[in-house]
Design a protein around this motif. Structure first.
Motif, PDB file in Angstrom:
ATOM      1  N   SER A 135       0.830  -1.203   0.000  1.00 14.47           N
ATOM      2  CA  SER A 135       0.000   0.000   0.000  1.00 14.47           C
ATOM      3  C   SER A 135       0.863   1.251   0.000  1.00 14.47           C
ATOM      4  O   SER A 135       0.586   2.220  -0.709  1.00 14.47           O
ATOM      5  CB  SER A 135      -0.921  -0.011   1.222  1.00 14.47           C
ATOM      6  N   SER A 136       1.948   1.235   0.775  1.00 11.47           N
ATOM      7  CA  SER A 136       2.861   2.372   0.807  1.00 11.47           C
ATOM      8  C   SER A 136       3.493   2.608  -0.558  1.00 11.47           C
ATOM      9  O   SER A 136       3.594   3.754  -1.021  1.00 11.47           O
ATOM     10  CB  SER A 136       3.955   2.120   1.854  1.00 11.47           C
ATOM     11  N   SER A 137       3.899   1.529  -1.229  1.00  9.44           N
ATOM     12  CA  SER A 137       4.500   1.660  -2.556  1.00  9.44           C
ATOM     13  C   SER A 137       3.519   2.256  -3.554  1.00  9.44           C
ATOM     14  O   SER A 137       3.873   3.117  -4.363  1.00  9.44           O
ATOM     15  CB  SER A 137       4.986   0.290  -3.033  1.00  9.44           C
ATOM     16  N   ARG A 138       2.251   1.827  -3.471  1.00  4.48           N
ATOM     17  CA  ARG A 138       1.242   2.365  -4.384  1.00  4.48           C
ATOM     18  C   ARG A 138       1.007   3.855  -4.140  1.00  4.48           C
ATOM     19  O   ARG A 138       0.790   4.623  -5.082  1.00  4.48           O
ATOM     20  CB  ARG A 138      -0.058   1.578  -4.246  1.00  4.48           C
ATOM     21  N   LEU A 139       1.064   4.269  -2.873  1.00  6.34           N
ATOM     22  CA  LEU A 139       0.883   5.685  -2.567  1.00  6.34           C
ATOM     23  C   LEU A 139       2.035   6.516  -3.119  1.00  6.34           C
ATOM     24  O   LEU A 139       1.827   7.607  -3.667  1.00  6.34           O
ATOM     25  CB  LEU A 139       0.757   5.881  -1.056  1.00  6.34           C
ATOM     26  N   TRP A 140       3.250   6.025  -2.971  1.00  4.54           N
ATOM     27  CA  TRP A 140       4.398   6.731  -3.536  1.00  4.54           C
ATOM     28  C   TRP A 140       4.291   6.818  -5.065  1.00  4.54           C
ATOM     29  O   TRP A 140       4.609   7.859  -5.659  1.00  4.54           O
ATOM     30  CB  TRP A 140       5.694   6.030  -3.151  1.00  4.54           C
ATOM     31  N   PHE A 141       3.836   5.735  -5.676  1.00  8.13           N
ATOM     32  CA  PHE A 141       3.694   5.744  -7.136  1.00  8.13           C
ATOM     33  C   PHE A 141       2.616   6.730  -7.574  1.00  8.13           C
ATOM     34  O   PHE A 141       2.805   7.489  -8.541  1.00  8.13           O
ATOM     35  CB  PHE A 141       3.362   4.336  -7.637  1.00  8.13           C
ATOM     36  N   ALA A 142       1.486   6.735  -6.871  1.00  8.94           N
ATOM     37  CA  ALA A 142       0.430   7.699  -7.192  1.00  8.94           C
ATOM     38  C   ALA A 142       0.936   9.126  -7.016  1.00  8.94           C
ATOM     39  O   ALA A 142       0.632  10.021  -7.829  1.00  8.94           O
ATOM     40  CB  ALA A 142      -0.792   7.451  -6.310  1.00  8.94           C
ATOM     41  N   GLY A 143       1.722   9.355  -5.958  1.00 13.30           N
ATOM     42  CA  GLY A 143       2.299  10.682  -5.751  1.00 13.30           C
ATOM     43  C   GLY A 143       3.231  11.088  -6.873  1.00 13.30           C
ATOM     44  O   GLY A 143       3.253  12.253  -7.295  1.00 13.30           O
ATOM     45  N   LEU A 144       4.009  10.120  -7.375  1.00 16.84           N
ATOM     46  CA  LEU A 144       4.905  10.406  -8.495  1.00 16.84           C
ATOM     47  C   LEU A 144       4.120  10.796  -9.743  1.00 16.84           C
ATOM     48  O   LEU A 144       4.470  11.764 -10.437  1.00 16.84           O
ATOM     49  CB  LEU A 144       5.787   9.188  -8.782  1.00 16.84           C
ATOM     50  N   CYS A 145       3.068  10.063 -10.049  1.00 13.55           N
ATOM     51  CA  CYS A 145       2.235  10.386 -11.220  1.00 13.55           C
ATOM     52  C   CYS A 145       1.638  11.785 -11.085  1.00 13.55           C
ATOM     53  O   CYS A 145       1.614  12.561 -12.053  1.00 13.55           O
ATOM     54  CB  CYS A 145       1.130   9.347 -11.386  1.00 13.55           C
ATOM     55  N   ALA A 146       1.176  12.115  -9.874  1.00 16.24           N
ATOM     56  CA  ALA A 146       0.606  13.443  -9.649  1.00 16.24           C
ATOM     57  C   ALA A 146       1.674  14.525  -9.807  1.00 16.24           C
ATOM     58  O   ALA A 146       1.424  15.578 -10.415  1.00 16.24           O
ATOM     59  CB  ALA A 146      -0.019  13.511  -8.254  1.00 16.24           C
ATOM     60  N   ALA A 147       2.869  14.291  -9.267  1.00 17.96           N
ATOM     61  CA  ALA A 147       3.948  15.275  -9.373  1.00 17.96           C
ATOM     62  C   ALA A 147       4.369  15.482 -10.826  1.00 17.96           C
ATOM     63  O   ALA A 147       4.631  16.613 -11.259  1.00 17.96           O
ATOM     64  CB  ALA A 147       5.147  14.823  -8.542  1.00 17.96           C
ATOM     65  N   THR A 148       4.410  14.397 -11.607  1.00 20.45           N
ATOM     66  CA  THR A 148       4.765  14.504 -13.025  1.00 20.45           C
ATOM     67  C   THR A 148       3.721  15.306 -13.788  1.00 20.45           C
ATOM     68  O   THR A 148       4.056  16.164 -14.626  1.00 20.45           O
ATOM     69  CB  THR A 148       4.912  13.100 -13.641  1.00 20.45           C
ATOM     70  N   ALA A 149       2.458  15.049 -13.487  1.00 20.09           N
ATOM     71  CA  ALA A 149       1.387  15.802 -14.143  1.00 20.09           C
ATOM     72  C   ALA A 149       1.451  17.282 -13.779  1.00 20.09           C
ATOM     73  O   ALA A 149       1.270  18.155 -14.636  1.00 20.09           O
ATOM     74  CB  ALA A 149       0.027  15.217 -13.752  1.00 20.09           C
ATOM     75  N   LEU A 150       1.739  17.581 -12.517  1.00 18.37           N
ATOM     76  CA  LEU A 150       1.851  18.977 -12.092  1.00 18.37           C
ATOM     77  C   LEU A 150       3.026  19.666 -12.780  1.00 18.37           C
ATOM     78  O   LEU A 150       2.937  20.845 -13.156  1.00 18.37           O
ATOM     79  CB  LEU A 150       2.006  19.051 -10.572  1.00 18.37           C
ATOM     80  N   PHE A 151       4.132  18.960 -12.933  1.00 16.36           N
ATOM     81  CA  PHE A 151       5.281  19.531 -13.639  1.00 16.36           C
ATOM     82  C   PHE A 151       4.927  19.851 -15.086  1.00 16.36           C
ATOM     83  O   PHE A 151       5.252  20.934 -15.601  1.00 16.36           O
ATOM     84  CB  PHE A 151       6.462  18.565 -13.575  1.00 16.36           C
ATOM     85  N   PHE A 152       4.242  18.952 -15.751  1.00 12.94           N
ATOM     86  CA  PHE A 152       3.819  19.196 -17.131  1.00 12.94           C
ATOM     87  C   PHE A 152       2.897  20.409 -17.207  1.00 12.94           C
ATOM     88  O   PHE A 152       3.055  21.276 -18.086  1.00 12.94           O
ATOM     89  CB  PHE A 152       3.130  17.955 -17.690  1.00 12.94           C
TER      90      PHE A 152
END
Length: 693
Positions: A16-33
């Protein structure tokens, strides 16, 4: 084989922790774009992405969505030219990007930006899972994915050249799957590895495919030497199978590419060594960019600039931006090298990553040029600074693999503070970089993005020639140079394609890139243009004084006057389709599609129907479904004999190498499935299980 301690906890909690970090990464990448698009709307629509890639994307999408066919030919440029070889016609993300652009904006303009975002996201995700596999630490995986999404080489070069995005997206996946194939000896991973390579190959840029796969092989080969001896045979077998699958299933694009390369005006032979070895990294500028990417090269003191970049070339200006990994990554690299002996002894992937980083960086700097130039195919690839993105990949991976060891020195709140500090430094670092004027792309267009061509309805009736625009200086979409004719479904005398066949290049008078002419007009040239159906001359506004009288002397008169251009019409130009004996199109109706032209004719006497495009041996013609010969005139224009009466004719281009490639790949895939099924059945029988029915 992990570089450090695993995530705290195990089982569902750790997952569950790994999935949260991955979701956070996707969100951060989208925000950067979104941040980039906020800074500059259409951030990735500049230079070649605007002049060439956008028209290519639009043409490919029109072909598949409108006709249900893969584009093998382009009637819009260079008097009609082969299209499939070294193209992205078989790359699914192209179609998805344009579809999403049309869905949200009604047109293809957002296609390159959406394409960039999809690959940025895929690359960040691949980096997450790769570093997660190496370290079993989600914080390190998150940070690696974030640094890879922020990487200036991909972002800055991706503004001009879309081709950097597929390698940025798929490089982490190639190494993840190669790592799991070698260390885990899993058959499924070997198949996925072949699929990832094929996806990169079908993106259509062979140079990056070759670079990526060669370095992936160096990684896998070095890794093989680090695993237990009893596992090597199976791992090597599976890795070899994945390479065989890649080679066999690449044939539908590989064969047309090799065939077109043989007749290409620029790539049919090895490049001159001076061209091959040009634009390599300068280590001095690369080191400058690691520590200080915020100063334009021209803002440095003259003596320092001369010392860093004597005989400056255009890539030198961008090298300090390209090489910047981030200050947090530099700090983590220092942590890695501080304990490098222990890491090389303990961690199986440390040496392969280090070797690959060194090879990529030295290759990018031209260190291997004399040897590489002796290798066929490789000696047709130029500008080795392109390898910089691959070198950055290895360095970022090494840096983030050192993060768990750093965090393990702290406990609880201290660990969170250190990680938060690294994130804050990274945000400030790249925020400062991307908000400065860092030369977004190699060339920026000052003109508004071309949402429509107001004269398309009129200009489609003949071929276009652009006059008065200077290569390297004039980039206006209003010129209809480059590949803008393809974007609007028009027909231009020349175009922009480094892979164009020599016959098309010569017939188009050697015009390429800006695809315009700015010299004097000669009588023989006007007659030649008329023969090829050049009805419209698009003249730059400031050049009408020069070209207006010259064109008028040949009866070519102004038809449309606009603020940035004047369009002249030559009423004496031959039509795109006509009868050879009259030069007229009476009794002819035609429709130019992607790979074929459909014609309906009605005439009382026999006639020769001229189709005003350059001959190619892969054209075939049929009249009323009966095959007829395609004949050529002295200029290599095409015509077909038509009997009297009313008839339907079809002139169609079909690349036989594409068809052969499809058949060979299909046969190989079928045989591979049968062999696998047979082997699995024998294994079950040997194990005491009944064979499958």
């Amino acid at each position: 084989m992990a570089f450090a301690e695993k995530d705290a906890g195990s089982g569902p909690a750790a997952g569950s922790s790994s999935r949260l970090w991955f979701a956070g990464l996707c969100a951060a990448t989208a925000l950067f774009f979104l941040f980039l698009e906020w800074l500059h709307p259409y951030y990735f629509l500049e230079d070649d992405n605007l002049d060439s890639v956008l028209p290519v994307f639009a043409h490919l999408y029109r072909s598949l969505a409108g006709e249900g066919v893969i584009a093998q030919f382009n009637f819009h440029q260079f008097l009609g030219a082969p299209w499939l070889g070294a193209s992205a016609a078989l790359y699914p993300p192209v179609y998805l990007s344009v579809w999403l652009s049309k869905l949200f904006s009604g047109g293809p303009l957002w296609g390159p930006d959406i394409f960039s975002f999809l690959h940025m996201l895929a690359g960040a995700a691949g980096m997450f899972f790769f570093v997660r596999a190496l370290t079993e630490n989600s914080r390190a995986a998150f940070f690696a994915g974030l640094l890879w999404a922020l990487n200036p080489f991909a972002v800055i070069v991706g503004v001009s050249w879309y081709c950097v995005w597929p390698v940025a997206a798929l490089l982490p996946w190639l190494h993840l799957l190669a790592y799991e194939t070698v260390t885990g000896a899993e058959t499924g991973r070997a198949f996925l590895l072949a699929a990832a390579r094929l996806l990169l190959f079908y993106s259509g840029y062979g140079q990056y495919f070759v670079y990526a796969v060669l370095l992936e092989m160096v990684f896998a080969g070095t890794l093989l030497s680090r695993i237990a001896r009893e596992k090597r045979a199976r791992a090597l077998k599976l890795y070899g199978i994945s390479l065989a699958l890649t080679a066999a299933l690449s044939l539908p694009l590989l064969l047309p590419t090799l065939a077109q390369m043989r007749v290409s005006y620029a790539r049919s032979a090895a490049l001159a060594y001076e061209q091959f070895s040009s634009l390599s990294y300068r280590f001095s500028l690369w080191l400058l960019g690691l520590v200080w990417p915020f100063s334009d090269l021209h803002s440095l003191p003259p003596r320092l600039r001369e010392a860093l970049a004597p005989h400056e070339v255009f890539a030198d200006r961008f090298t300090p931006y390209f090489s910047h990994l981030g200050y947090a990554a530099l700090f983590l690299l220092a942590v890695f090298f501080r304990g490098v002996r222990e890491r090389l002894r303990r961690d199986a992937a440390a040496l392969p990553l280090l070797v690959c980083a060194a090879v990529a960086l030295l290759w990018a700097a031209g260190f291997f040029d004399r040897v590489v130039y002796l290798v066929p195919i490789l000696n047709r690839f130029r500008w080795h600074f392109k390898l910089g993105v691959i070198a950055s990949f290895y360095l970022i991976t090494l840096a983030c693999c050192a993060l768990p060891a750093l965090l393990d020195r702290f406990a609880g709140k201290g660990r969170r503070i250190v990680f938060a500090a690294l994130l804050a430094v990274t945000a400030a670092d790249f925020g400062a970089l991307y908000t400065r004027d860092i030369g977004r792309g190699f060339v920026q267009r000052s003109e508004p993005k071309p949402a429509a061509e107001p004269l398309a309805g009129a200009l489609v009736s003949g071929r276009i020639f652009s006059l008065g625009y200077v290569s390297g200086r004039d980039f206006a979409p209003a010129s209809l140079g480059f590949n803008y004719a393809t974007l609007w479904g028009l027909y231009h005398f020349a175009g922009y394609d480094p892979f164009i066949p020599k016959s098309n290049f010569e017939a188009a008078c050697g015009l390429n890139y800006v695809s315009a002419y700015c010299g004097p007009i000669r009588p023989n040239a006007v007659e030649y243009f008329r023969r090829w159906g050049v009805r419209w001359y698009v003249v730059k506004e400031s050049e009408t004084v020069r070209y207006g009288p010259a064109l008028g002397a040949y009866g070519i008169m102004p038809r449309f006057e606009e603020p940035r251009r004047t369009v002249y019409e030559d009423a004496r130009a031959l039509p795109l389709v006509y009868w050879r004996d009259t030069g007229k199109a009476d009794g002819i109706e035609y429709k130019i599609l992607t790979n074929r032209i459909v014609l309906e004719t009605e005439r009382a006497t026999p006639g020769e129907l001229a189709v005003n495009f350059l001959y190619n041996p892969f054209f075939a013609a049929a009249i009323d479904a009966r095959r007829v010969a395609v004949e050529t005139d002295k200029h290599k224009g095409m015509f077909i004999p038509v009997p009297p009466g009313r008839h339907k004719a079809v002139l169609e281009y079909s690349d036989p190498y594409f068809t052969i490639g499809l058949w060979l790949s299909g046969i190989f895939l079928l045989l591979a499935i049968l062999i696998w099924h047979y082997s699995a059945a024998r294994h079950r029988v040997g194990a005491g299980s009944p064979p499958p029915k």
